[in-house]
Scaffold this active site. Structure first.
Site, PDB file in Angstrom:
ATOM      1  CG  ASP A 125     -10.014  -0.795   4.013  1.00  0.00           C
ATOM      2  OD1 ASP A 125      -9.538  -0.894   2.962  1.00  0.00           O
ATOM      3  OD2 ASP A 125      -9.205  -0.973   5.091  1.00  0.00           O
TER       4      ASP A 125
ATOM      5  CD  GLN B 284      -3.470  -4.877   6.196  1.00  0.00           C
ATOM      6  OE1 GLN B 284      -3.142  -3.771   5.363  1.00  0.00           O
ATOM      7  NE2 GLN B 284      -4.114  -5.689   5.908  1.00  0.00           N
TER       8      GLN B 284
ATOM      9  CE  LYS C 218      -3.817  -2.511   1.919  1.00  0.00           C
ATOM     10  NZ  LYS C 218      -4.532  -3.272   3.032  1.00  0.00           N
TER      11      LYS C 218
END
Ligand code: NAP
Length: 285
Positions: free
Chosen positions: A120, A97, A53
């Protein structure tokens, strides 16, 4: 023989679009898009994802801010950090994460992220917006799948779409997106009876179950678009998908490989969401 859908190539195209827009934002608005990536503990797979990322941020010209926290970080400390990032104007998107260590309640952390920075699209507000079709962000993997289907030129309208898997991050939002594009959608899961018969009706088959090579060629309708979200290991420890590629490609019209299919799209769509967040937060259309 199926045409292979090249997820790498499509993901490069998405990242190029994002990079061009990010450069324009910088030039015209003096804005450098920022993504905060938070990782807790030492999970090696999570470390790889976080590094990827960060690398993608560099590619598209974003600033990434990494917060690598100790395994023993308390939930309160993590929530405090999320609150700081919520208020930090340099940070347009926040990604925590997953999975988090067992002593931390993932839901509490997801719910603490400002919906405007939830790139997300896991926050209940953003999940709800997907249900009513008024979303800013789409969850990255299902959004990537939609882009791959679009790349085939196959029109979803009126097609029989079968989604195998009903997780909150893939199967359920995937089904909603296909429905919004006027597909006739059937959702299957571990209790579904006659899975093979249902799969055989699919013009578009999206599989996200986490079981290596589970969907075989005899479950696929001739000419179908087959999208394999799975990231599994075969009996030799090699990366593979939920679809048995060898038998499936003989039946499908289009098929994604693993690796090189859905995987690269997820990060590309994360970049796209972060760009959208930056534009929205700065009132740029
Ligand atoms: P998950 O949360 O474990 O959900 C799996 C789903 O599959 C569940 O809904 C389950 O049904 C269903 N299922 C399990 N066995 C089944 C069977 N025999 N027949 C029909 N349905 C069955 O998994 P996930 O997070 O959605 O991920 C699925 C796969 O996609 C994994 O391999 C994961 O690594 C991969 N993935 C890849 C990406 C990417 O970027 N490429 C992103 C996310 C996930 P029940 O609900 O009844 O239990």
């Amino acid at each position: 023989m199926a045409q292979i859908i090249d997820g790498k190539a499509v993901s490069v195209a998405v990242k190029e679009e994002v990079a061009a827009e990010a450069a324009k934002l910088k030039e015209e608005n003096g804005l450098k898009v920022g993504l905060a990536v938070v990782i807790v503990g030492n999970d090696s797979a999570s470390r790889v994802y976080v590094n990827n990322k960060k690398k993608a941020c560099e590619t598209v010209g974003f600033q990434s801010y990494e917060y690598a926290l100790d395994e023993n970080t308390t939930q309160e400390q993590l929530l405090d950090l999320v609150n700081v990032l919520n208020r930090d104007d340099r940070v347009n998107g926040i990604l925590v994460q997953l999975p988090l260590p067992a002593h931390i309640d993932e839901k509490a952390v997801i719910n603490a992220i400002s919906p405007d920075k939830d790139v997300d699209a896991f926050h209940p507000v953003n999940v709800g917006k997907i249900m009513i079709g008024e979303y800013a962000f789409l969850p990255c993997t299902p959004a990537g799948v939609m882009r791959l289907i679009e790349s085939t030129g196959v029109d979803i309208t009126g097609k029989q779409c079968v989604v195998v898997g009903r997780s909150n991050i893939v199967g359920k939002p995937q089904s909603m997106l296909l429905l919004q594009k006027n597909g006739t959608v059937t959702i299957c899961h571990s209790k579904t009876k006659n899975l093979k018969e249902i799969c055989l009706t699919a013009d578009i088959l999206v599989v996200a179950i986490g079981k290596a090579k589970f969907i075989t060629g005899d479950m696929i309708k001739e000419g179908a678009v087959v999208i394999d979200v799975g990231m599994d290991r075969d009996e030799n420890g090699k990366l593979c998908g939920d679809v048995d590629f060898e038998s499936a490609e003989k039946k499908a019209g289009y098929i994604t490989p693993v690796p090189g299919g859905v995987g690269p799209m997820t990060i590309a769509m994360l970049m796209k969401n972060t760009l959208t967040a930056a534009k929205q937060q700065n009132g740029i259309g």
